[in-house]
Motif scaffolding. Structure first.
Motif, PDB file in Angstrom:
ATOM      1  N   ARG A  51      23.576 -31.239 -18.419  1.00  0.00           N
ATOM      2  CA  ARG A  51      23.933 -30.153 -19.325  1.00  0.00           C
ATOM      3  C   ARG A  51      22.840 -29.088 -19.313  1.00  0.00           C
ATOM      4  NH1 ARG A  51      25.064 -34.053 -24.339  1.00  0.00           N
ATOM      5  NH2 ARG A  51      23.403 -35.175 -23.224  1.00  0.00           N
ATOM      6  N   VAL A  52      23.194 -27.886 -19.717  1.00  0.00           N
ATOM      7  CA  VAL A  52      22.291 -26.748 -19.566  1.00  0.00           C
ATOM      8  C   VAL A  52      20.968 -26.965 -20.289  1.00  0.00           C
ATOM      9  CG1 VAL A  52      23.222 -25.458 -21.554  1.00  0.00           C
ATOM     10  CG2 VAL A  52      22.206 -24.225 -19.616  1.00  0.00           C
ATOM     11  N   LYS A  53      20.975 -27.702 -21.394  1.00  0.00           N
ATOM     12  CA  LYS A  53      19.771 -27.885 -22.196  1.00  0.00           C
ATOM     13  C   LYS A  53      18.748 -28.812 -21.549  1.00  0.00           C
ATOM     14  CE  LYS A  53      21.940 -31.584 -24.956  1.00  0.00           C
ATOM     15  NZ  LYS A  53      22.371 -31.975 -26.317  1.00  0.00           N
ATOM     16  N   SER A  54      19.115 -29.463 -20.441  1.00  0.00           N
ATOM     17  CA  SER A  54      18.209 -30.395 -19.759  1.00  0.00           C
ATOM     18  C   SER A  54      17.886 -29.978 -18.327  1.00  0.00           C
ATOM     19  CB  SER A  54      18.834 -31.799 -19.732  1.00  0.00           C
ATOM     20  OG  SER A  54      19.164 -32.245 -21.016  1.00  0.00           O
ATOM     21  N   THR A  55      18.274 -28.790 -17.931  1.00  0.00           N
ATOM     22  CA  THR A  55      18.163 -28.382 -16.535  1.00  0.00           C
ATOM     23  C   THR A  55      16.730 -28.377 -16.029  1.00  0.00           C
ATOM     24  OG1 THR A  55      20.096 -26.960 -16.847  1.00  0.00           O
ATOM     25  CG2 THR A  55      18.767 -26.571 -14.885  1.00  0.00           C
ATOM     26  N   LEU A  56      15.831 -27.729 -16.770  1.00  0.00           N
ATOM     27  CA  LEU A  56      14.446 -27.612 -16.302  1.00  0.00           C
ATOM     28  C   LEU A  56      13.755 -28.970 -16.261  1.00  0.00           C
ATOM     29  CD1 LEU A  56      13.201 -24.377 -18.084  1.00  0.00           C
ATOM     30  CD2 LEU A  56      14.037 -24.644 -15.754  1.00  0.00           C
ATOM     31  N   ASN A  57      14.025 -29.797 -17.251  1.00  0.00           N
ATOM     32  CA  ASN A  57      13.430 -31.128 -17.259  1.00  0.00           C
ATOM     33  C   ASN A  57      13.845 -31.921 -16.029  1.00  0.00           C
ATOM     34  OD1 ASN A  57      13.933 -34.239 -18.489  1.00  0.00           O
ATOM     35  ND2 ASN A  57      11.934 -33.326 -18.847  1.00  0.00           N
ATOM     36  N   MET A  58      15.117 -31.792 -15.655  1.00  0.00           N
ATOM     37  CA  MET A  58      15.602 -32.511 -14.482  1.00  0.00           C
ATOM     38  C   MET A  58      14.927 -31.998 -13.212  1.00  0.00           C
ATOM     39  SD  MET A  58      17.892 -34.988 -14.380  1.00  0.00           S
ATOM     40  CE  MET A  58      16.568 -35.851 -13.577  1.00  0.00           C
ATOM     41  N   ASP A 116      16.373 -36.058 -32.401  1.00  0.00           N
ATOM     42  CA  ASP A 116      16.676 -34.655 -32.678  1.00  0.00           C
ATOM     43  C   ASP A 116      16.326 -33.763 -31.493  1.00  0.00           C
ATOM     44  OD1 ASP A 116      13.968 -35.168 -33.053  1.00  0.00           O
ATOM     45  OD2 ASP A 116      13.733 -33.585 -34.546  1.00  0.00           O
ATOM     46  N   VAL A 117      15.285 -34.126 -30.749  1.00  0.00           N
ATOM     47  CA  VAL A 117      14.920 -33.370 -29.545  1.00  0.00           C
ATOM     48  C   VAL A 117      15.979 -33.546 -28.471  1.00  0.00           C
ATOM     49  CG1 VAL A 117      13.274 -33.242 -27.631  1.00  0.00           C
ATOM     50  CG2 VAL A 117      12.457 -33.404 -29.992  1.00  0.00           C
ATOM     51  N   GLU A 118      16.448 -34.768 -28.301  1.00  0.00           N
ATOM     52  CA  GLU A 118      17.491 -35.026 -27.306  1.00  0.00           C
ATOM     53  C   GLU A 118      18.755 -34.238 -27.618  1.00  0.00           C
ATOM     54  OE1 GLU A 118      20.185 -38.766 -25.708  1.00  0.00           O
ATOM     55  OE2 GLU A 118      18.198 -39.180 -26.551  1.00  0.00           O
ATOM     56  N   ILE A 119      19.122 -34.174 -28.886  1.00  0.00           N
ATOM     57  CA  ILE A 119      20.332 -33.454 -29.284  1.00  0.00           C
ATOM     58  C   ILE A 119      20.147 -31.950 -29.095  1.00  0.00           C
ATOM     59  CG2 ILE A 119      21.817 -32.860 -31.250  1.00  0.00           C
ATOM     60  CD1 ILE A 119      21.270 -35.725 -32.296  1.00  0.00           C
ATOM     61  N   ALA A 120      18.992 -31.419 -29.500  1.00  0.00           N
ATOM     62  CA  ALA A 120      18.748 -29.983 -29.385  1.00  0.00           C
ATOM     63  C   ALA A 120      18.531 -29.545 -27.946  1.00  0.00           C
ATOM     64  CB  ALA A 120      17.530 -29.603 -30.227  1.00  0.00           C
ATOM     65  N   GLY A 121      17.947 -30.412 -27.139  1.00  0.00           N
ATOM     66  CA  GLY A 121      17.674 -30.083 -25.743  1.00  0.00           C
ATOM     67  C   GLY A 121      16.227 -30.347 -25.388  1.00  0.00           C
ATOM     68  N   GLU A 125      10.445 -23.908 -22.355  1.00  0.00           N
ATOM     69  CA  GLU A 125      11.227 -22.945 -21.577  1.00  0.00           C
ATOM     70  C   GLU A 125      12.694 -23.348 -21.605  1.00  0.00           C
ATOM     71  OE1 GLU A 125       8.392 -21.831 -17.822  1.00  0.00           O
ATOM     72  OE2 GLU A 125       9.048 -23.911 -17.981  1.00  0.00           O
ATOM     73  N   THR A 126      13.539 -22.420 -21.211  1.00  0.00           N
ATOM     74  CA  THR A 126      14.946 -22.731 -20.999  1.00  0.00           C
ATOM     75  C   THR A 126      15.350 -22.225 -19.621  1.00  0.00           C
ATOM     76  OG1 THR A 126      15.634 -20.675 -22.080  1.00  0.00           O
ATOM     77  CG2 THR A 126      15.555 -22.650 -23.449  1.00  0.00           C
ATOM     78  N   ALA A 127      16.339 -22.851 -19.039  1.00  0.00           N
ATOM     79  CA  ALA A 127      16.736 -22.486 -17.673  1.00  0.00           C
ATOM     80  C   ALA A 127      17.382 -21.109 -17.611  1.00  0.00           C
ATOM     81  CB  ALA A 127      17.690 -23.541 -17.118  1.00  0.00           C
TER      82      ALA A 127
END
Length: 446
Positions: A45-52, A402-407, A415-417
């Motif tokens: 999902r978009v909220k996890s892109t950079l982490n991946m 809460d971090v997992e849910i928010a992103g 940062e965000t992707a």
């Protein structure tokens, strides 16, 4: 005297062609890790892109340093007990001469070391896809450090190092079906059994946010895999590397078509995600087998892997383990399939004279393949679960709920992707222009 002259003539000498070929192959294998990052990054999902993306990229940093310090020595040093290697000359790569050849080959030790480094980099990165959305970045970095030390370096010695028990048993693994894919897939299963499911697993939609990124990543993996596979023969003198190159293409194509056919029958559509996943399943399955089989055998291996991996990705819903991006379904299952099918499809005319059941060789090689497959699987599964458990009980593996849910991107990387704010230069360029009449009147007023 004549005997001495003959021995001198037979001694390998550095081949500029093979050395250049292997350096190119090393670069091709390295590009697979950014390719994997895009492949996985598009699937979350978009909220996890950079982490991946970062979970793959950090492996390029950590594993490189560990490989130089002691990893190459553990994997390819002098054997100790058929379990691990060690050579003081390889520590820090400081005791290696620039013209020193890898034993029995025409390439320098440095070239062999850097080629094998690229395998060591991508293997822990493969695990990351199973852990999407929920792992602390510091915990992941620590896990990579411990995992390659305790699991990957020894297993690489088992499979490819002179004296390693699987190597000496005669287990065939041309380019990493056991050492890379089964190893990573079993590790992924071990870790997710410890850390548990994502919030909303089986309830919330968790669809890929960017299928074009997935396809780009799959294309880079397919491209780089030719270096991964063909380069593993460490030269280009006898045609085995060429056979592997051809079989890599053939098996990948067959697996992609088989996955899509299964998907159409089972779900009623040909999906881009299915095409990308099927291609990767074929690449995984041909990795151990491609030097031992014919192109017709590659079609069979690819087609079987494509169908079985497509079936396997649904097992997580049946058994309740949250393999986020199907590392178990594709890499573990594909690695097992490709490794075991050597026992049936090996022709005896490729990398060795070992023939499988369908070519008159009986089941002897199949049982050897079973030993290699299940030995690596069991060790990696247990060791990886233990490492994850220890990290979880000390610094913690998972981010807060809460971090997992928010992103996880904002919390772990600040940062965000993608910028969806609509502010900045983009807004200025798309703002409507003032009417011509109004502009003219303002000039007069001024």
């Amino acid at each position: 005297m004549a005997s001495a002259i003959t021995l001198a003539a037979d001694a390998p000498t550095l081949s500029a062609a093979n050395t250049g070929f292997m350096l190119i192959c090393s670069a091709l294998v390295l590009i697979m890790t950014p390719g994997l990052a895009f492949f996985y990054g598009g699937m979350v999902r978009v909220k996890s892109t950079l982490n991946m993306l970062m979970m793959s990229f950090i492996s390029m940093g950590i594993v490189t340093i560990l490989w130089v310090l002691y990893g190459f020595s553990l994997a390819f040093g002098t054997d100790s007990g058929s379990v691990v290697g060690w050579s003081s000359d390889y520590v820090g790569l400081s005791g290696i001469g620039k013209m020193e050849l890898w034993d029995g080959y025409t390439i320098p030790v440095f070239v062999f070391a850097v080629f094998q480094l690229m395998f060591a980099i991508i293997t822990p990165a493969l695990i990351s896809g199973a852990l999407a959305d929920r792992v602390k970045f510091t915990a992941w970095a620590l896990f990579i450090t411990l995992w390659v030390t305790v699991v990957y370096f020894p297993v690489a010695h088992w499979v490819w190092g002179t004296g390693g028990w699987a190597f000496e048993l005669g287990v065939i693994d041309f380019a990493g079906g056991t050492a890379v894919h089964i190893n990573a897939g079993a590790a992924a299963l071990g870790v997710i059994l410890v850390i548990g499911k994502r919030v909303g697993f089986k309830k919330d939609p968790m669809r890929p946010h960017s299928l074009p990124l997935v396809m780009l990543g799959a294309g880079l993996l397919w491209f780089g895999w030719f270096g991964f596979n063909a380069g593993s023969w460490l030269g280009n003198d006898d045609g085995v590397g060429a056979l592997m190159f051809v079989n890599t293409q053939v098996a990948t194509a067959a697996a992609m078509l088989a996955w899509l056919a299964y998907e159409k029958i089972r779900h009623g559509a040909f999906t881009t995600l299915g095409a990308a996943s099927g291609a990767v399943a074929g690449l995984v399955a041909v990795t151990p087998s491609g030097g031992a089989i014919s192109p017709l055998g590659a079609i069979a291996v690819g087609a079987i892997a494509g169908v079985l991996c497509a079936m396997a990705v649904g097992l997580k819903y049946k058994f309740g383990y949250d393999d986020s991006l199907d590392v178990v379904g594709v890499h573990l299952v594909g690695g097992v399939v490709g490794s075991l099918l050597i026992g049936f499809f090996a022709t005896g005319g490729g990398q060795s004279d070992v023939a499988g059941l369908f070519y008159g060789g009986g089941l002897d090689q199949f049982w050897k393949q079973c030993a290699g497959v299940f030995g690596v699987l069991a060790y990696s599964l247990v060791a990886s679960a233990v490492l994850a458990f220890l990290i979880d009980k000390t610094i913690g593996m998972r981010v807060p709920e809460d971090v997992e849910i928010a992103g996880i991107d904002q919390a772990e990387h600040a940062e965000t992707a993608y910028d969806f704010s609509g502010a900045g230069g983009g807004a200025a360029r798309t703002a409507p222009a003032a009417p011509a009449a109004d502009t003219a009147s303002k000039k007069v007023d001024a």
